[in-house]
Enzyme design. Structure first.
Site, PDB file in Angstrom:
ATOM      1  N   SER A 138      52.925 -17.821 -14.042  1.00  0.00           N
ATOM      2  CA  SER A 138      51.598 -18.141 -14.540  1.00  0.00           C
ATOM      3  C   SER A 138      51.765 -18.749 -15.919  1.00  0.00           C
ATOM      4  O   SER A 138      52.808 -18.559 -16.569  1.00  0.00           O
ATOM      5  CB  SER A 138      50.763 -16.857 -14.635  1.00  0.00           C
ATOM      6  OG  SER A 138      49.628 -17.025 -15.461  1.00  0.00           O
ATOM      7  N   TYR A 151      49.354  -7.965 -17.716  1.00  0.00           N
ATOM      8  CA  TYR A 151      49.568  -9.175 -16.914  1.00  0.00           C
ATOM      9  C   TYR A 151      50.590 -10.079 -17.588  1.00  0.00           C
ATOM     10  O   TYR A 151      51.542 -10.547 -16.949  1.00  0.00           O
ATOM     11  CB  TYR A 151      48.239  -9.904 -16.744  1.00  0.00           C
ATOM     12  CG  TYR A 151      48.327 -11.154 -15.896  1.00  0.00           C
ATOM     13  CD1 TYR A 151      48.372 -11.062 -14.513  1.00  0.00           C
ATOM     14  CD2 TYR A 151      48.349 -12.418 -16.479  1.00  0.00           C
ATOM     15  CE1 TYR A 151      48.443 -12.208 -13.720  1.00  0.00           C
ATOM     16  CE2 TYR A 151      48.418 -13.565 -15.700  1.00  0.00           C
ATOM     17  CZ  TYR A 151      48.466 -13.450 -14.322  1.00  0.00           C
ATOM     18  OH  TYR A 151      48.546 -14.577 -13.550  1.00  0.00           O
TER      19      TYR A 151
END
Length: 273
Positions: A138, A151
């Site tokens: 990501s 995250y």
């Protein structure tokens, strides 16, 4: 004989879009996900394109289930050419609001899920002296974002895992690539975790993400699938997808300013002292 690809999180979103694209390119599929009904439905779509699709319900956080997945895949096809690690979840909130269970849930899926599949399939690649590993990371694995700490931690770890594997395995004929999208208009919200100063704050974070995902500029799963295909086809070691390129460039040039923007955007009820 057709090339084969194993995709985790293949029942919907990026995983399903990638499975369909690789099927269109002539690959046979091994598709893994936790929800058996959705997985089989996605596999049927692949078969409708004239390719084979082995659907194996799998929780990638369980190494024994992953061993079974790889065993069934090799039993069915004999070889696996490409592994695409895609299963993951998103989490948002102030750092102090996350429980240890929250941390474990995110890291077990986003990081250990990848490690389990690589650990199970790497001996096969080593023996054949070829293979490709694609890890979906990501932009959160390149740029630190406040209020996404667990995250970010998992995705920065995936970036390190990917880059270290690439360095070590390239001389052995095994290609490793990292894919770095921004937020994607997919099934992200289903598994997402939101925490806050109170229930209202947590809901505001959920609503904020929903609003972002509803904007036309947000990339779609098919955009990421195309990036994965290009990475495999052209042996790229890293691909930033669409708007992720701008996010990375902006942070590289103006890190202090971008951190201020991120804080103001995501702090909501978490006011600065």
């Amino acid at each position: 004989m057709a090339s084969t690809v194993l995709i985790t999180g293949a029942s919907q979103g990026i995983g399903k879009a990638t499975a369909l694209l690789f099927a269109q390119k002539g690959y046979d599929l091994v598709m893994a996900a936790r929800q058996a009904d959705r997985l089989e439905a996605a596999a049927q779509e692949v078969r409708s394109l004239g390719r084979k699709a082995l659907a194996v319900p799998t929780d990638v956080t369980d190494p024994e289930q992953v061993k079974t997945l790889v065993h069934k895949a090799l039993e069915e096809y004999g070889t696996i050419d490409v592994l695409i690690n895609n299963a993951g979840c998103y989490i948002s909130g102030p750092a102090e609001s996350f429980s240890l269970d929250d941390w474990h849930q995110v890291i077990d899926l986003n990081l250990w899920g990848y490690i389990h599949t690589i650990h199970a399939l790497l001996p096969h690649f080593i023996e054949r002296k070829r293979g490709t590993i694609v890890n979906l990371s990501s932009i959160g694995g390149k740029v630190p974002v406040p209020y996404l700490v667990p995250y970010n931690t998992s995705k920065f770890a995936v970036t390190g895992l990917t880059e270290a594997l690439h360095s070590e395995l390239a001389p052995k004929g095994i290609h490793v690539c990292g894919i770095y999208p921004n937020l994607i208009k997919s099934s992200l919200m289903e598994r997402a975790i939101f925490r806050g100063k109170d229930a209202e704050d947590a809901q505001a974070r959920r609503d904020q993400l929903n609003q972002v995902l509803s904007t036309p500029v947000v990339e779609k799963p098919e955009d990421v699938a195309k990036a994965i295909w290009e990475a495999v086809k052209h042996q790229r070691s890293e691909v930033l997808v669409g708007s992720a390129k701008l996010s990375k460039a902006s942070y590289s040039m103006f890190p202090g300013f971008m951190q201020w923007v991120f804080r103001k955007t995501f702090q909501l009820k978490d006011k600065e002292a």
